[in-house]
Scaffold this motif. Structure first.
Motif, short mmCIF file in Angstrom:
data_model
loop_
_atom_site.label_atom_id
_atom_site.label_comp_id
_atom_site.label_asym_id
_atom_site.label_seq_id
_atom_site.Cartn_x
_atom_site.Cartn_y
_atom_site.Cartn_z
N SER A 123 0.44 -5.90 8.70
CA SER A 123 0.17 -6.37 8.74
C SER A 123 0.21 -5.46 6.93
O SER A 123 0.94 -4.19 7.59
N TRP A 124 0.50 -6.05 5.58
CA TRP A 124 0.91 -5.32 4.55
C TRP A 124 0.10 -4.14 4.22
O TRP A 124 -1.53 -4.20 4.47
N THR A 125 0.21 -3.04 3.86
CA THR A 125 -0.39 -2.15 3.03
C THR A 125 -1.51 -2.58 1.91
O THR A 125 -1.15 -2.87 0.62
N PRO A 126 -2.56 -2.62 1.82
CA PRO A 126 -3.84 -2.89 0.81
C PRO A 126 -3.72 -1.94 -0.69
O PRO A 126 -3.29 -0.86 -0.22
N VAL A 127 -2.99 -2.47 -0.93
CA VAL A 127 -3.29 -2.27 -2.63
C VAL A 127 -4.67 -1.66 -3.14
O VAL A 127 -4.92 -3.05 -4.44
N THR A 128 -5.75 -1.14 -3.57
CA THR A 128 -7.23 -1.05 -4.12
C THR A 128 -7.78 -0.65 -5.83
O THR A 128 -8.21 -1.11 -5.93
N SER A 129 -7.19 0.25 -6.20
CA SER A 129 -6.86 1.05 -7.04
C SER A 129 -6.47 -0.68 -8.44
O SER A 129 -5.48 -0.79 -7.96
N LEU A 130 -7.10 -0.24 -9.04
CA LEU A 130 -6.34 -0.74 -10.08
C LEU A 130 -5.01 -0.12 -11.32
O LEU A 130 -4.15 -1.29 -11.25
N GLU A 131 -5.14 1.27 -11.02
CA GLU A 131 -3.84 2.38 -11.38
C GLU A 131 -3.11 1.40 -10.94
O GLU A 131 -1.90 1.49 -11.05
N GLU A 132 -2.77 1.15 -9.18
CA GLU A 132 -1.50 1.02 -8.50
C GLU A 132 -1.36 -0.78 -8.59
O GLU A 132 0.24 -1.00 -8.85
N LYS A 133 -2.73 -1.78 -8.96
CA LYS A 133 -1.86 -2.72 -9.48
C LYS A 133 -1.52 -3.02 -10.37
O LYS A 133 -0.71 -3.93 -10.85
N ARG A 134 -2.01 -2.56 -11.34
CA ARG A 134 -1.40 -2.47 -13.34
C ARG A 134 0.44 -1.71 -12.90
O ARG A 134 1.20 -2.23 -13.19
N GLU A 135 0.31 -1.09 -12.16
CA GLU A 135 2.39 -0.55 -11.97
C GLU A 135 2.71 -1.74 -11.26
O GLU A 135 4.16 -1.62 -11.66
N TRP A 136 2.59 -2.61 -10.62
CA TRP A 136 3.29 -3.60 -9.68
C TRP A 136 3.13 -4.99 -10.60
O TRP A 136 4.23 -5.37 -10.57
N VAL A 137 1.91 -4.65 -11.48
CA VAL A 137 1.68 -6.34 -12.32
C VAL A 137 2.80 -5.40 -13.81
O VAL A 137 3.43 -6.69 -14.29
N SER A 138 3.72 -4.18 -13.90
CA SER A 138 3.92 -4.02 -15.40
C SER A 138 5.80 -4.55 -14.78
O SER A 138 6.39 -4.86 -15.67
N SER A 139 6.03 -4.82 -13.43
CA SER A 139 6.95 -4.61 -13.27
C SER A 139 7.97 -6.92 -13.08
O SER A 139 7.98 -7.08 -13.45
#
Length: 287
Positions: A149-165
């Motif tokens: 299974s893949w690794t959860p991304v839980t913090s809003l900051e890291e989610k925003r890093e993914w979204v920025s791309s």
């Protein structure tokens, strides 16, 4: 004698006229939600009248403050072939363009709805992408690649890093809701929304899986994956099934797994694993 044509927003007093239209559609959902369409701020529906007869309707819905999605196109079969639907859609587009907050106008129609496709071509809304709305019904028939299974991304900051791309690449078509994909822009990724989305990154950290709750008649765990290798990525579907179990606890046992397959990704698994609709083709332009 030239027929008198009028186009105007529909009101509740037009419901009986709409019921008299011969659209060929059985159990038309528009009749059930007519009052909501007329009274809602995010919806607008117009009618084209010939003399006193309502012969065509069309409207739009606003999403994420800046997207106007055309829809609810209905025509009386007794009046087809006279260009009324095209005339009405063109009028609706002109009304939308007067709204300074709207940055994109589009429509989503099924690939074999040839009459609607002709109308969209005439009003110069080009096709952008075809997506197969797919509900998983036989998971044992998936032709996926097993893995951890893949690794959860839980913090809003890291989610925003993914979204920025994603958010500044308008070439990416993002399924904002079931049946409502849009070219990516920051308006689709508000913090209040993405904090409730489930993000997972693969071991190489070059892919992200997003799952969020959606509801269109049924409850869905809506799987968003923006690449064409969703059946070749080890562990992706193991992750989806784990999230599905979480969603069943939160939203009920009947929640279904839904995703949008492209023409390419659909070829990588068995069709009978999914209940697959005739593909929806997104059309649109930035204004």
């Amino acid at each position: 004698m030239i027929d008198t044509i009028q186009i105007r927003p529909l009101t509740m007093s037009d419901l009986d006229l709409y019921k008299k239209m011969q659209t060929g559609i059985k159990d038309d959902y528009i009749i059930r939600i007519f009052d909501r369409l007329i009274t809602s701020d995010e919806h607008q529906v117009y009618g084209l009248f010939v003399e006193n007869d309502l012969v065509s309707i069309a409207g739009y819905t606003i999403f994420a403050e800046q997207y106007a999605m055309l829809g609810r196109l209905r025509s009386d079969l007794r009046y087809t072939g006279k260009g009324y639907a095209t005339q009405l859609i063109q009028y609706v587009i002109e009304q939308i363009k007067k709204m300074p907050e709207i940055k994109w106008i589009g429509a989503n129609t099924q690939r074999h709805n040839f009459s609607a496709l002709r109308v969209l071509e005439k009003v110069q809304l080009p096709p952008l992408k075809a997506l197969h709305a797919s509900t998983l019904v036989n998971p044992e028939r998936l032709n996926n690649t097993p893995g951890a299974s893949w690794t959860p991304v839980t913090s809003l900051e890291e989610k925003r890093e993914w979204v920025s791309s994603i958010e500044n690449d308008s070439n990416i078509i993002f399924p904002y809701q079931a049946y409502y994909p849009f070219p990516a822009s920051p308006n689709l990724f508000k913090d209040d929304e993405i904090k409730n989305w489930y993000f997972y990154k693969n071991p190489n950290e070059d892919r992200v899986l997003i799952v969020y709750y959606d509801q269109k008649k049924y409850d869905y765990a809506h799987v968003v994956y923006l690449w064409n290798d969703m059946f070749k990525q080890p562990g992706l579907w193991e992750t989806v099934f784990e999230v599905h179990e979480l969603f069943k606890e939160k939203y009920g046992e009947d929640i279904k797994i839904r995703t949008d397959l492209t023409d390419v990704s659909r070829k990588d698994t068995h069709d009978d694993a999914f209940e697959i609709q005739d593909p929806w083709v997104l059309h649109g332009i930035w204004v």
